[in-house]
Design a protein around this motif. Structure first.
Motif, short mmCIF file in Angstrom:
data_model
loop_
_atom_site.label_atom_id
_atom_site.label_comp_id
_atom_site.label_asym_id
_atom_site.label_seq_id
_atom_site.Cartn_x
_atom_site.Cartn_y
_atom_site.Cartn_z
N LEU A 324 -8.83 45.78 8.72
CA LEU A 324 -9.03 44.81 7.63
C LEU A 324 -10.44 44.88 7.05
O LEU A 324 -10.63 44.71 5.85
CB LEU A 324 -8.73 43.39 8.14
CG LEU A 324 -7.23 43.08 8.31
CD1 LEU A 324 -7.03 41.76 9.06
CD2 LEU A 324 -6.51 43.03 6.96
N GLU A 325 -11.41 45.18 7.91
CA GLU A 325 -12.78 45.36 7.41
C GLU A 325 -12.82 46.55 6.45
O GLU A 325 -13.48 46.51 5.42
CB GLU A 325 -13.75 45.61 8.58
CG GLU A 325 -14.08 44.34 9.35
CD GLU A 325 -14.78 44.66 10.67
OE1 GLU A 325 -15.44 45.71 10.78
OE2 GLU A 325 -14.64 43.84 11.61
N TYR A 327 -10.25 47.69 4.78
CA TYR A 327 -9.48 47.27 3.60
C TYR A 327 -10.36 46.52 2.60
O TYR A 327 -10.26 46.73 1.39
CB TYR A 327 -8.31 46.39 4.04
CG TYR A 327 -7.64 45.65 2.91
CD1 TYR A 327 -6.68 46.27 2.10
CD2 TYR A 327 -7.98 44.32 2.63
CE1 TYR A 327 -6.09 45.60 1.05
CE2 TYR A 327 -7.39 43.65 1.58
CZ TYR A 327 -6.46 44.29 0.79
OH TYR A 327 -5.88 43.63 -0.25
N LYS A 328 -11.23 45.67 3.11
CA LYS A 328 -12.09 44.88 2.21
C LYS A 328 -13.01 45.77 1.38
O LYS A 328 -13.38 45.43 0.27
CB LYS A 328 -12.91 43.85 3.01
CG LYS A 328 -12.06 42.62 3.31
CD LYS A 328 -12.78 41.61 4.17
CE LYS A 328 -11.78 40.58 4.68
NZ LYS A 328 -12.14 40.10 6.02
N LYS A 329 -13.34 46.93 1.93
CA LYS A 329 -14.18 47.87 1.18
C LYS A 329 -13.35 48.71 0.20
O LYS A 329 -13.88 49.23 -0.77
CB LYS A 329 -14.91 48.81 2.15
CG LYS A 329 -16.01 48.12 2.94
CD LYS A 329 -16.72 49.13 3.84
CE LYS A 329 -17.25 48.45 5.09
NZ LYS A 329 -17.27 49.36 6.24
N PRO A 331 -9.94 47.82 -1.22
CA PRO A 331 -8.71 47.02 -1.36
C PRO A 331 -7.67 47.67 -2.27
O PRO A 331 -6.48 47.42 -2.12
CB PRO A 331 -9.21 45.70 -1.96
CG PRO A 331 -10.52 46.01 -2.58
CD PRO A 331 -11.12 47.13 -1.77
#
Ligand SMILES: [Zn+2]
Length: 505
Positions: A324-325, A327-329, A331
Motif C-alpha cells: 500500500l505504501e 501504491y500511494k507513490k 496510484p
C-alpha cells in the motif's frame, strides 16, 4: 450578413465538436493506458476465509477494549468480492488445485500443479504471462518455495509432491526473485520428512520418485541464480540484484518460515521483510508482478490454533501495508489483490459451549505456536519414564494461560478432564495421522495434548472449529488500484486469473 453569421456559427459548432471529440479520444486513450497495471501485487492467504481475517480484527478490537473490531489494512480496501473454490474433481479443494485455478484461470484436479485436470497439458500462469510481457516477476511465501501455492505460479507437474521436479521448474522459470522458505527435496530423494507430515497433510510421498541428480540448487546456480540464506546477505541485497533465491536464515517444520508468534524480530526475516525487499529488487520501468503467499495461516488452521492464525494474518496485513505504501507513490499504475485459496478449519466466531459470549483477548495468553508446544511435549515424553500430568498442566498454564485464574482462564472439571485424557495419550506414543482412528475426531493428526490446549483456549475465547481439513466456503477478495473494479461481485476462483490476464493484454 446573416448568411455569414450562419456560416460562422456552423464553423464554431464544428470546431467545438472537433475539440470535444479529440478530448474524448484523449480521455479514452488515457483510460485505455491505465487499464493495464504496471505493478501487480497478488497476495494469497492460504486457508484464509472471512473468519480468519475477521477473528484477527475482533482480537485487535478486544485488545482495544472494544466489543467491535479494529480493521486490518487489507479489509478496508475499496473493492470487495467473493469467489467459489471447488476443484474439478472435488468440492472441497486443496492448495494445488486452488493455486492453479488462481494462477492460470483454469479448473484442475486435486494435487495438480499448473496442469489441466487430466495432468497432460501445462497451463500458463499469470506470472508467466507477465514475464512474457516484460514484467519482472517475484514469488514470495512463508512456506517452502516449492510448496503447492507458489509452485502453481511457476511449475507444471502432475502432483504437488514432486518437489524435486518442481524445484527444477523454479529455476527454469527465469523469474527474478524467489523468497521465503527453503526447498523440501533439492536432492530428489523422493522422501517426505516424517517429522513434517503437517506440511503435507497426509498426502504422503510419491514413492515412485527415485533419487535424482543433480541437486536442483546447483542447477539453479548454473542457470544464473544467486542463492542466499543469511540475514546479512539478505540485508545486502539491493536494487539491480537479479535472479535471487532468498531463503530464511532459520527454518521451521516443512522448510517454512517460523510462525510469526515464534519469530525473533532481530534474527528472523518476516513475510513483510521479504515483500519489502521484493519491491526494492523488482521495481523497474517495465513493471513487476509479485505473488506473496501467507502460507501458514492454513497450517495453523489445520491444527485449530487460533492465536497462531491471528499472528499470521496480522503479518500478512503488514506485508500488504508495504504494498500500500508503494501504491500511494504509484496510484495510477498499481493493482493490489488480496485473496485466499480456500478456508481451513471451518473457523467460526462462536462456539456452542460459549453461547453468545466472546472473549478474544484471552488469546493473547498463548506465547508460542502449537508446533513449538508439541515439540516441548515430545521432549518431555522422550525424557521421562514416568510422566506426571501436573507437569503437563504447568506447561499449558505457562504457554496458554490455561488454569491461570488471574487471567480469567480457570479450567472447569470437563476441560481439566479433557486435558488429562489428552496428556495420557500424548505420553504413550507419538500420535500418527489415521483418519480411521476413533481419535481423529478429537485430535486430527496432531499431538493430542497440544491440540486439546488449542481447542480449550479457542473455545474460551468463543471460537469454534469444525474441521482439521479445508472447507468449501467462498473466499473474499479485496483490491485497490488499476483494474481493481474487475474483482467485485460473486464469481469463481478461475475468474481471478482470467481477469488478471485480460488486464495484462
Ligand atoms: Zn491446507
Amino acid at each position: 450578413m446573416s448568411k455569414t453569421i450562419f456560416n460562422l456559427r456552423i464553423w464554431f459548432v464544428a470546431i467545438i465538436l472537433l475539440i470535444a471529440s479529440s478530448a474524448k479520444v484523449n480521455a479514452d486513450n488515457s483510460s485505455e493506458n491505465t487499464k493495464t497495471p504496471k505493478y501487480i501485487f497478488f497476495f494469497i492467504g492460504d486457508g484464509m476465509g472471512l473468519s480468519q481475517a475477521n477473528t484477527a480484527e475482533a482480537y485487535l478490537g478486544a485488545l482495544n477494549k472494544s466489543n467491535g473490531i479494529k480493521r486490518l489494512n487489507f479489509t478496508t480496501l475499496p473493492n470487495q468480492g467473493f469467489y467459489t473454490t471447488y476443484a474439478s474433481d472435488r468440492f472441497i479443494t486443496g492448495s494445488a488445485a486452488a493455486g492453479t485455478a488462481l494462477s492460470s484461470g483454469e479448473k484442475t484436479s486435486i494435487s495438480t500443479i499448473g496442469m489441466d485436470a487430466k495432468r497432460q497439458k501445462p497451463l500458463k500462469s499469470v506470472a508467466e504471462v507477465a514475464k512474457e510481457k516484460g514484467y519482472k516477476v517475484g514469488i514470495v511465501t512463508s512456506v517452502s518455495i516449492d510448496h503447492a501455492t507458489p509452485a502453481s505460479f511457476y511449475a507444471h507437474q502432475p502432483t504437488r509432491n514432486m518437489y524435486y521436479d518442481i524445484s527444477l521448474d523454479l529455476s527454469k522459470s527465469g523469474f527474478n526473485y524467489f523468497a521465503g522458505g527453503g526447498f523440501k527435496h533439492p536432492e530428489g530423494d523422493g522422501k517426505i520428512d516424517e517429522n513434517n507430515t503437517m506440511a503435507n497433510f497426509g498426502m504422503g510421498a510419491d514413492q515412485k520418485l527415485a533419487k535424482k541428480k543433480p541437486n536442483s540448487l546447483e542447477v539453479a546456480k548454473a542457470r544464473g541464480y544467486t542463492i542466499i540464506n543469511t540475514l546479512d546477505d539478505f540485508k545486502a541485497l539491493q536494487k539491480g540484484d537479479d535472479k535471487i533465491i532468498s531463503i530464511a536464515p532459520r527454518l521451521a517444520g516443512g522448510k517454512s518460515l517460523p510462525y510469526s508468534i515464534d519469530q525473533d524480530e532481530k534474527t528472523d526475516i518476516s513475510l513483510e521483510d521479504f515483500t519489502r525487499k521484493g519491491i526494492e529488487l523488482l521495481d523497474n520501468k517495465k513493471g513487476f508482478f509479485m505473488m506473496i503467499e501467507a502460507g501458514k495461516i492454513d497450517w495453523a488452521c489445520h491444527a485449530n490454533d487460533a492465536a497462531t492464525v491471528i499472528k499470521e494474518v496480522l503479518q500478512l496485513d503488514k506485508a500488504v501495508s508495504a504494498a500500500l505504501e508503494f501504491y500511494k507513490k504509484h496510484p495510477k499504475e498499481t493493482l493490489i489483490l488480496i485473496g485466499g485459496d480456500h478456508e481451513t478449519g471451518g473457523m467460526a466466531l462462536g462456539f456452542s459451549g460459549s453461547h453468545y459470549q466472546s472473549a478474544f483477548s484471552l488469546l493473547q495468553n498463548q506465547n508460542l505456536s502449537y508446533e513449538k508446544f508439541a515439540q516441548l511435549v515430545k521432549e518431555y515424553r522422550e525424557s521421562t519414564k514416568q510422566p506426571d500430568v501436573n507437569y503437563g498442566l504447568e506447561l499449558v498454564k505457562k504457554h496458554f494461560g490455561l488454569g491461570n485464574e488471574e487471567k480469567n482462564l480457570k479450567l472447569n472439571e470437563f476441560e481439566l478432564q479433557q486435558l488429562k485424557d489428552a496428556f495420557e495419550k500424548s505420553m504413550i506414543y507419538e500420535y500418527k495421522m489415521s483418519k480411521d482412528d476413533q481419535f481423529y475426531l478429537l485430535y486430527g493428526s496432531y499431538d493430542p495434548f497440544t491440540v486439546t490446549a488449542c481447542h480449550i483456549l479457542s473455545q474460551k475465547a468463543g471460537i469454534g472449529w469444525t474441521s482439521f481439513s479445508h472447507t468449501a466456503s467462498p473466499i473474499p477478495i479485496r483490491s485497490i488500484g488499476v483494474g481493481a473494479e474487475q474483482f467485485t461481485g460473486f464469481f469463481d476462483n478461475t475468474d481471478v486469473s482470467k481477469r488478471l490476464k485480460k488486464l495484462l493484454e
